[in-house]
Motif scaffolding. Structure first.
Motif, PDB file in Angstrom:
ATOM      1  N   PRO A  12       0.797  -1.229   0.000  1.00 52.19           N
ATOM      2  CA  PRO A  12       0.000   0.000   0.000  1.00 52.19           C
ATOM      3  C   PRO A  12       0.829   1.279   0.000  1.00 52.19           C
ATOM      4  CG  PRO A  12      -0.952  -1.584   1.513  1.00 52.19           C
ATOM      5  CD  PRO A  12       0.371  -2.159   1.070  1.00 52.19           C
ATOM      6  N   GLU A  13       2.038   1.205   0.525  1.00 51.97           N
ATOM      7  CA  GLU A  13       2.889   2.392   0.552  1.00 51.97           C
ATOM      8  C   GLU A  13       3.387   2.783  -0.839  1.00 51.97           C
ATOM      9  OE1 GLU A  13       6.045   1.618   3.274  1.00 51.97           O
ATOM     10  OE2 GLU A  13       4.715   1.477   5.031  1.00 51.97           O
ATOM     11  N   TYR A  14       3.219   1.895  -1.805  1.00 51.37           N
ATOM     12  CA  TYR A  14       3.725   2.164  -3.153  1.00 51.37           C
ATOM     13  C   TYR A  14       2.789   3.025  -3.994  1.00 51.37           C
ATOM     14  CZ  TYR A  14       7.252  -1.587  -2.605  1.00 51.37           C
ATOM     15  OH  TYR A  14       8.296  -2.354  -2.205  1.00 51.37           O
ATOM     16  N   TYR A  15       1.499   3.056  -3.646  1.00 51.04           N
ATOM     17  CA  TYR A  15       0.532   3.657  -4.568  1.00 51.04           C
ATOM     18  C   TYR A  15       0.795   5.136  -4.861  1.00 51.04           C
ATOM     19  CZ  TYR A  15      -2.292  -0.555  -4.522  1.00 51.04           C
ATOM     20  OH  TYR A  15      -2.725  -1.848  -4.674  1.00 51.04           O
ATOM     21  N   VAL A  16       1.046   5.922  -3.838  1.00 52.30           N
ATOM     22  CA  VAL A  16       1.263   7.351  -4.075  1.00 52.30           C
ATOM     23  C   VAL A  16       2.521   7.595  -4.903  1.00 52.30           C
ATOM     24  CG1 VAL A  16       1.852   9.530  -2.952  1.00 52.30           C
ATOM     25  CG2 VAL A  16      -0.126   8.215  -2.173  1.00 52.30           C
ATOM     26  N   PRO A  17       3.687   7.026  -4.556  1.00 52.70           N
ATOM     27  CA  PRO A  17       4.854   7.257  -5.422  1.00 52.70           C
ATOM     28  C   PRO A  17       4.676   6.694  -6.830  1.00 52.70           C
ATOM     29  CG  PRO A  17       5.386   5.686  -3.664  1.00 52.70           C
ATOM     30  CD  PRO A  17       4.076   6.295  -3.318  1.00 52.70           C
ATOM     31  N   LEU A  18       3.957   5.586  -6.980  1.00 48.68           N
ATOM     32  CA  LEU A  18       3.706   5.066  -8.324  1.00 48.68           C
ATOM     33  C   LEU A  18       2.814   6.020  -9.120  1.00 48.68           C
ATOM     34  CD1 LEU A  18       3.138   1.254  -7.654  1.00 48.68           C
ATOM     35  CD2 LEU A  18       4.997   2.278  -8.983  1.00 48.68           C
ATOM     36  N   ALA A  19       1.809   6.574  -8.474  1.00 47.64           N
ATOM     37  CA  ALA A  19       0.941   7.537  -9.142  1.00 47.64           C
ATOM     38  C   ALA A  19       1.727   8.774  -9.563  1.00 47.64           C
ATOM     39  CB  ALA A  19      -0.217   7.923  -8.223  1.00 47.64           C
ATOM     40  N   SER A  28      -2.180   9.169 -18.348  1.00 40.74           N
ATOM     41  CA  SER A  28      -3.368   9.993 -18.121  1.00 40.74           C
ATOM     42  C   SER A  28      -4.056   9.663 -16.809  1.00 40.74           C
ATOM     43  CB  SER A  28      -4.373   9.798 -19.265  1.00 40.74           C
ATOM     44  OG  SER A  28      -3.783  10.077 -20.511  1.00 40.74           O
ATOM     45  N   SER A  29      -4.016   8.379 -16.424  1.00 36.07           N
ATOM     46  CA  SER A  29      -4.761   7.973 -15.236  1.00 36.07           C
ATOM     47  C   SER A  29      -4.150   6.736 -14.605  1.00 36.07           C
ATOM     48  CB  SER A  29      -6.236   7.721 -15.589  1.00 36.07           C
ATOM     49  OG  SER A  29      -6.347   6.682 -16.540  1.00 36.07           O
ATOM     50  N   ILE A  30      -4.693   6.389 -13.442  1.00 33.81           N
ATOM     51  CA  ILE A  30      -4.279   5.200 -12.725  1.00 33.81           C
ATOM     52  C   ILE A  30      -5.541   4.499 -12.231  1.00 33.81           C
ATOM     53  CG2 ILE A  30      -4.050   6.437 -10.523  1.00 33.81           C
ATOM     54  CD1 ILE A  30      -1.685   4.588  -9.855  1.00 33.81           C
ATOM     55  N   PHE A  66     -12.354   4.396  -2.275  1.00 31.61           N
ATOM     56  CA  PHE A  66     -12.497   5.849  -2.196  1.00 31.61           C
ATOM     57  C   PHE A  66     -11.375   6.470  -1.375  1.00 31.61           C
ATOM     58  CE2 PHE A  66     -16.904   4.649  -3.217  1.00 31.61           C
ATOM     59  CZ  PHE A  66     -17.138   5.494  -4.291  1.00 31.61           C
ATOM     60  N   VAL A  67     -10.912   5.770  -0.358  1.00 31.35           N
ATOM     61  CA  VAL A  67      -9.798   6.264   0.457  1.00 31.35           C
ATOM     62  C   VAL A  67      -8.526   6.350  -0.389  1.00 31.35           C
ATOM     63  CG1 VAL A  67      -8.308   5.751   2.427  1.00 31.35           C
ATOM     64  CG2 VAL A  67     -10.783   5.440   2.618  1.00 31.35           C
ATOM     65  N   LEU A  68      -8.239   5.284  -1.136  1.00 31.73           N
ATOM     66  CA  LEU A  68      -7.039   5.290  -1.967  1.00 31.73           C
ATOM     67  C   LEU A  68      -7.152   6.333  -3.078  1.00 31.73           C
ATOM     68  CD1 LEU A  68      -4.297   4.198  -2.697  1.00 31.73           C
ATOM     69  CD2 LEU A  68      -5.411   2.298  -3.903  1.00 31.73           C
ATOM     70  N   SER A  69      -8.325   6.471  -3.659  1.00 30.60           N
ATOM     71  CA  SER A  69      -8.521   7.491  -4.700  1.00 30.60           C
ATOM     72  C   SER A  69      -8.205   8.879  -4.146  1.00 30.60           C
ATOM     73  CB  SER A  69      -9.957   7.452  -5.217  1.00 30.60           C
ATOM     74  OG  SER A  69     -10.236   6.241  -5.890  1.00 30.60           O
ATOM     75  N   ALA A  70      -8.678   9.165  -2.940  1.00 27.39           N
ATOM     76  CA  ALA A  70      -8.436  10.475  -2.337  1.00 27.39           C
ATOM     77  C   ALA A  70      -6.944  10.710  -2.113  1.00 27.39           C
ATOM     78  CB  ALA A  70      -9.190  10.585  -1.013  1.00 27.39           C
ATOM     79  N   ALA A  71      -6.241   9.678  -1.638  1.00 22.09           N
ATOM     80  CA  ALA A  71      -4.806   9.824  -1.380  1.00 22.09           C
ATOM     81  C   ALA A  71      -4.049  10.120  -2.664  1.00 22.09           C
ATOM     82  CB  ALA A  71      -4.273   8.550  -0.723  1.00 22.09           C
ATOM     83  N   ILE A  72      -4.394   9.415  -3.736  1.00 22.10           N
ATOM     84  CA  ILE A  72      -3.701   9.610  -5.016  1.00 22.10           C
ATOM     85  C   ILE A  72      -4.021  10.974  -5.603  1.00 22.10           C
ATOM     86  CG2 ILE A  72      -3.615   8.819  -7.411  1.00 22.10           C
ATOM     87  CD1 ILE A  72      -3.916   5.961  -6.341  1.00 22.10           C
ATOM     88  N   ALA A  74      -4.873  13.655  -4.062  1.00 25.49           N
ATOM     89  CA  ALA A  74      -4.240  14.705  -3.261  1.00 25.49           C
ATOM     90  C   ALA A  74      -2.750  14.831  -3.543  1.00 25.49           C
ATOM     91  CB  ALA A  74      -4.472  14.438  -1.778  1.00 25.49           C
ATOM     92  N   ALA A  75      -2.135  13.741  -3.988  1.00 27.18           N
ATOM     93  CA  ALA A  75      -0.683  13.724  -4.203  1.00 27.18           C
ATOM     94  C   ALA A  75      -0.282  14.017  -5.645  1.00 27.18           C
ATOM     95  CB  ALA A  75      -0.122  12.366  -3.786  1.00 27.18           C
ATOM     96  N   THR A  76      -1.254  14.243  -6.521  1.00 29.61           N
ATOM     97  CA  THR A  76      -0.982  14.506  -7.934  1.00 29.61           C
ATOM     98  C   THR A  76      -1.712  15.770  -8.379  1.00 29.61           C
ATOM     99  OG1 THR A  76      -2.812  13.035  -8.553  1.00 29.61           O
ATOM    100  CG2 THR A  76      -0.602  12.079  -8.504  1.00 29.61           C
ATOM    101  N   LYS A  77      -1.373  16.234  -9.581  1.00 34.47           N
ATOM    102  CA  LYS A  77      -1.972  17.477 -10.077  1.00 34.47           C
ATOM    103  C   LYS A  77      -2.772  17.287 -11.361  1.00 34.47           C
ATOM    104  CE  LYS A  77       1.573  20.470  -8.053  1.00 34.47           C
ATOM    105  NZ  LYS A  77       2.629  21.489  -8.321  1.00 34.47           N
ATOM    106  N   THR A  78      -2.366  16.342 -12.184  1.00 35.96           N
ATOM    107  CA  THR A  78      -3.044  16.154 -13.469  1.00 35.96           C
ATOM    108  C   THR A  78      -3.583  14.742 -13.647  1.00 35.96           C
ATOM    109  OG1 THR A  78      -0.982  15.529 -14.609  1.00 35.96           O
ATOM    110  CG2 THR A  78      -1.575  17.882 -14.575  1.00 35.96           C
ATOM    111  N   LEU A  79      -3.070  13.793 -12.884  1.00 37.31           N
ATOM    112  CA  LEU A  79      -3.427  12.391 -13.061  1.00 37.31           C
ATOM    113  C   LEU A  79      -4.880  12.148 -12.675  1.00 37.31           C
ATOM    114  CD1 LEU A  79      -1.842   9.746 -13.865  1.00 37.31           C
ATOM    115  CD2 LEU A  79      -1.860   9.213 -11.423  1.00 37.31           C
TER     116      LEU A  79
END
Length: 290
Positions: A12-19, A28-30, A66-72, A74-79
């Protein structure tokens, strides 16, 4: 062509840096996967593995969609985040509308809502939702999510849900695309009435048959011109293959770099994952977009 990076059941710790890496590389998306719970005993089968086995899911980490979607977001600008797919009819649709509208509003309309019907009676049982008439329930859920996310007062009187005039705030400045997952005839019909379709994989001949059926249904229902077609295909891994998919009306390809259908836990390091997605971006995305 737009490119979606797919990863699931990993650390789970990988999702934000991967995004963030996917965004920087030009994706374009994840995708975000959805799984509520794993039953100790069940006779249900998985429709997208050759033998129907679903033991590959046991003990795999799933952050709530929905929790993971929010984290991603929040950590990206265009994705963009496109869940693949949220099991809609097992959830309360008013709550889902609130969650989806909040994500889209906070992210500047970067949420594409991929939804489907769970193939397993277990999901319905543990959430105390009848498995019978699940397709009709799904249709009502879609109506409610769309109606509430559009803004203003909305009321609904259906077979399963009865809502007085209510509204939610905030709502996004653009309609949330509702993307339907599934290969069945009802799923394709439902997709043709919505904003897009999400393909779950399979051989090229099956994909071609599904696309032909979808095109006919879209003609029948007069779907929007910017209808989204998300597919998983080996053609997505070459520039020539992308051209073939574009000619078939595909708008988004979903690419991943390992098979998730294994009992073993994912031990691939984060750096290796980033290398895979970056090399694909250099080899394919950059050339397609040049």
């Amino acid at each position: 062509m737009r490119f979606t990076y797919a990863e699931a059941m990993t650390n789970p710790e990988y999702y934000v840096p991967l995004a963030q890496a996917a965004e920087a590389a030009g994706y374009s998306s994840i995708t975000v996967a959805d799984s509520i719970a794993y039953p100790k005993e069940s006779d249900a089968t998985y429709p997208y593995t050759p033998d129907g086995n679903r033991e590959f899911l046991e003990d795999k980490p799933f952050i709530e969609a929905f929790v993971l979607s929010a984290a991603i977001l929040a950590a990206t600008k265009t994705l963009r985040v496109t869940p693949f797919v949220v099991k809609l009819p097992i959830r309360p649709p008013v709550l889902v509308a609130k969650q989806a509208a909040s994500l889209a509003a906070l992210s500047g309309n970067r949420f594409g809502f991929g939804v489907g019907i769970s193939p397993w009676p277990d999901d319905f049982e543990i959430l105390d939702v009848p498995f019978e008439k699940r397709g009709a329930r799904m249709d009502e859920c879609i109506d409610i999510v769309r109606g509430l996310c559009a803004g203003g007062y909305f009321e609904y009187h259906g077979e399963f849900y009865d809502l007085p005039p209510i509204k939610i705030s905030p709502v996004p400045t653009e309609p949330i695309p509702i993307l339907i997952g599934g290969h069945s005839a009802p799923a394709l019909r439902r997709a043709a009435r919505c904003d897009g379709w999400m393909h779950a994989g399979g051989d090229g001949e099956e994909l071609d048959r599904l696309l032909v059926k979808l095109d006919k249904l879209r003609e029948e229902h007069g779907t929007r011109k910017d209808f989204e077609v998300h597919v998983i295909s080996l053609d997505a891994y070459t520039v020539d293959g992308i051209k073939r998919l574009e000619d078939k009306g595909v708008t988004d390809v979903i690419v991943g770099f390992r098979s998730p259908y294994t009992r073993e836990h994912d031990t691939e390091p984060l750096d290796t994952k980033i290398t895979h997605l970056s090399k694909f971006a250099e080899r394919v995305i950059a050339k397609v977009n040049s």
